[in-house]
Design a protein around this motif. Structure first.
Motif, short mmCIF file in Angstrom:
data_model
loop_
_atom_site.label_atom_id
_atom_site.label_comp_id
_atom_site.label_asym_id
_atom_site.label_seq_id
_atom_site.Cartn_x
_atom_site.Cartn_y
_atom_site.Cartn_z
N GLN A 230 0.83 -1.20 0.00
CA GLN A 230 0.00 0.00 0.00
C GLN A 230 0.87 1.26 0.00
OE1 GLN A 230 -3.31 0.50 -0.33
NE2 GLN A 230 -3.37 -1.69 -0.79
N THR A 231 1.94 1.24 0.77
CA THR A 231 2.83 2.39 0.81
C THR A 231 3.49 2.61 -0.55
OG1 THR A 231 3.25 1.98 3.15
CG2 THR A 231 4.82 3.40 2.00
N ALA A 232 3.97 1.52 -1.15
CA ALA A 232 4.62 1.63 -2.47
C ALA A 232 3.62 2.10 -3.53
CB ALA A 232 5.23 0.29 -2.87
N LEU A 233 2.39 1.61 -3.46
CA LEU A 233 1.38 2.03 -4.43
C LEU A 233 0.99 3.49 -4.22
CD1 LEU A 233 -0.89 -1.15 -4.66
CD2 LEU A 233 0.69 -0.27 -6.40
N THR A 234 1.01 3.94 -2.98
CA THR A 234 0.73 5.35 -2.71
C THR A 234 1.80 6.23 -3.35
OG1 THR A 234 -0.34 4.79 -0.63
CG2 THR A 234 0.40 7.06 -0.88
N LYS A 235 3.05 5.81 -3.22
CA LYS A 235 4.14 6.57 -3.84
C LYS A 235 4.00 6.55 -5.36
CE LYS A 235 7.40 5.73 -0.10
NZ LYS A 235 8.64 5.10 0.32
N THR A 236 3.58 5.43 -5.90
CA THR A 236 3.38 5.32 -7.35
C THR A 236 2.24 6.23 -7.80
OG1 THR A 236 4.15 3.04 -7.26
CG2 THR A 236 2.98 3.71 -9.25
N TYR A 237 1.16 6.26 -7.04
CA TYR A 237 0.02 7.09 -7.40
C TYR A 237 0.40 8.57 -7.42
CZ TYR A 237 -4.55 9.28 -7.29
OH TYR A 237 -5.63 10.06 -7.58
N VAL A 238 1.20 8.97 -6.42
CA VAL A 238 1.63 10.37 -6.35
C VAL A 238 2.48 10.72 -7.58
CG1 VAL A 238 3.11 11.97 -5.06
CG2 VAL A 238 1.50 10.51 -3.84
N ALA A 239 3.27 9.77 -8.06
CA ALA A 239 4.16 10.03 -9.19
C ALA A 239 3.55 9.60 -10.53
CB ALA A 239 5.47 9.29 -8.98
N TRP A 240 2.30 9.19 -10.56
CA TRP A 240 1.67 8.62 -11.75
C TRP A 240 1.81 9.51 -12.99
CZ3 TRP A 240 0.05 3.93 -12.92
CH2 TRP A 240 -0.77 3.76 -14.04
N ASP A 241 1.57 10.78 -12.85
CA ASP A 241 1.64 11.69 -14.00
C ASP A 241 3.08 11.94 -14.46
OD1 ASP A 241 -1.11 11.92 -14.05
OD2 ASP A 241 -1.10 13.67 -12.71
N ARG A 242 4.04 11.75 -13.59
CA ARG A 242 5.44 11.98 -13.95
C ARG A 242 6.08 10.75 -14.60
NH1 ARG A 242 8.15 13.00 -8.87
NH2 ARG A 242 6.29 12.23 -7.89
N ILE A 243 5.46 9.59 -14.47
CA ILE A 243 6.03 8.38 -15.05
C ILE A 243 5.68 8.36 -16.53
CG2 ILE A 243 6.03 5.86 -14.99
CD1 ILE A 243 5.19 6.07 -12.04
N GLU A 244 6.69 8.51 -17.35
CA GLU A 244 6.47 8.61 -18.79
C GLU A 244 6.20 7.25 -19.42
OE1 GLU A 244 9.71 10.67 -20.59
OE2 GLU A 244 9.54 12.34 -19.21
N ASP A 245 6.94 6.24 -19.05
CA ASP A 245 6.80 4.93 -19.65
C ASP A 245 6.03 4.02 -18.71
OD1 ASP A 245 6.97 2.64 -21.11
OD2 ASP A 245 9.15 2.43 -20.95
N HIS A 246 4.75 3.87 -18.95
CA HIS A 246 3.92 3.04 -18.07
C HIS A 246 4.22 1.56 -18.23
CE1 HIS A 246 0.60 6.05 -16.78
NE2 HIS A 246 1.81 6.56 -16.68
N ARG A 247 5.02 1.21 -19.21
CA ARG A 247 5.42 -0.20 -19.33
C ARG A 247 6.46 -0.54 -18.27
NH1 ARG A 247 6.58 0.32 -25.60
NH2 ARG A 247 7.70 2.03 -24.63
N ALA A 248 7.06 0.46 -17.63
CA ALA A 248 8.07 0.23 -16.60
C ALA A 248 7.49 0.39 -15.18
CB ALA A 248 9.22 1.21 -16.79
N LEU A 249 6.18 0.37 -15.07
CA LEU A 249 5.56 0.57 -13.77
C LEU A 249 5.94 -0.51 -12.76
CD1 LEU A 249 2.02 1.83 -14.76
CD2 LEU A 249 3.73 3.05 -13.43
N ASP A 250 6.03 -1.76 -13.19
CA ASP A 250 6.39 -2.83 -12.27
C ASP A 250 7.76 -2.56 -11.63
OD1 ASP A 250 4.07 -4.16 -12.65
OD2 ASP A 250 4.92 -5.83 -13.80
N GLY A 251 8.70 -2.14 -12.43
CA GLY A 251 10.02 -1.82 -11.90
C GLY A 251 9.97 -0.66 -10.93
#
Length: 188
Positions: free
Chosen positions: A59-80
């Motif tokens: 949940q903590t890691a997903l929260t960090k991912t959600y906050v950075a969602w718009d800044r992540i350019e390559d969504h194919r690298a989300l798992d990493g």
């Protein structure tokens, strides 16, 4: 070395040749979590011993991912990205050195004892010295070296030129006399 992924291959593509890099980007964060949540939870469980802690870590890691969602350019690298967030979060938890608290009936700290009265301490000190001065010279020397100078039995024996057994027996007799001293009886 590559990490095996448990992603479903799209229709018409064999599972052996499928790699998530070729997967289409996720349309929303919630669709990503629905699709990859179980795999990420397994990764979190490999980092912790407790399944509940693994869920909290994810949940903590997903929260960090959600906050950075718009800044992540390559969504194919989300798992990493999420895996790195999992590892970094877990490392931070290890470094914090969590102190466990346990409920108990008695407090481990003693209740605040009042400070002893300096006058009473001086009376006790004087009575002890008067009792020590009543001891024979040899016993007095051994008691002073053992308990006031804090020497070991061996060191006391070396200083006085006697055997260790002599020091033990003489100190034992001296302590017996001190226990029986009438000036020290109220102290016990």
């Amino acid at each position: 070395m590559t990490t095996p992924l448990c992603a479903k291959a799209p229709k018409g593509v064999s599972h052996a040749s499928y790699h998530p890099k070729h997967a289409p980007p996720y349309k929303s964060f919630s669709s990503y979590v629905r699709a990859r949540g179980p795999v990420l939870l397994r990764t979190a469980r490999s980092l912790t011993a407790n399944p509940s802690d693994a869920e909290d870590l994810l949940q903590t890691a997903l929260t960090k991912t959600y906050v950075a969602w718009d800044r992540i350019e390559d969504h194919r690298a989300l798992d990493g990205y999420v895996r790195r967030a999992l590892v970094n979060t877990r490392t931070s938890q290890w470094r914090k050195r969590k102190v466990d608290e346990f409920a108990c009936e008695e407090l481990p700290e003693p209740a605040g004892l009042p400070a002893p009265d300096p006058a009473e301490e001086q009376v006790l000190h004087d009575a002890m010295w008067r009792a020590v001065m009543k001891l024979p010279d040899r016993q007095r020397a051994m008691v002073v070296l053992r308990y006031y100078e804090d020497l070991s039995e061996v060191q006391t024996a070396e200083v006085l030129g006697v055997s260790v057994g002599t020091v033990k027996s003489a100190v034992s007799r001296a302590l017996g006399k001190l226990r029986e001293d009438p000036e020290l009886v109220p102290v016990r």
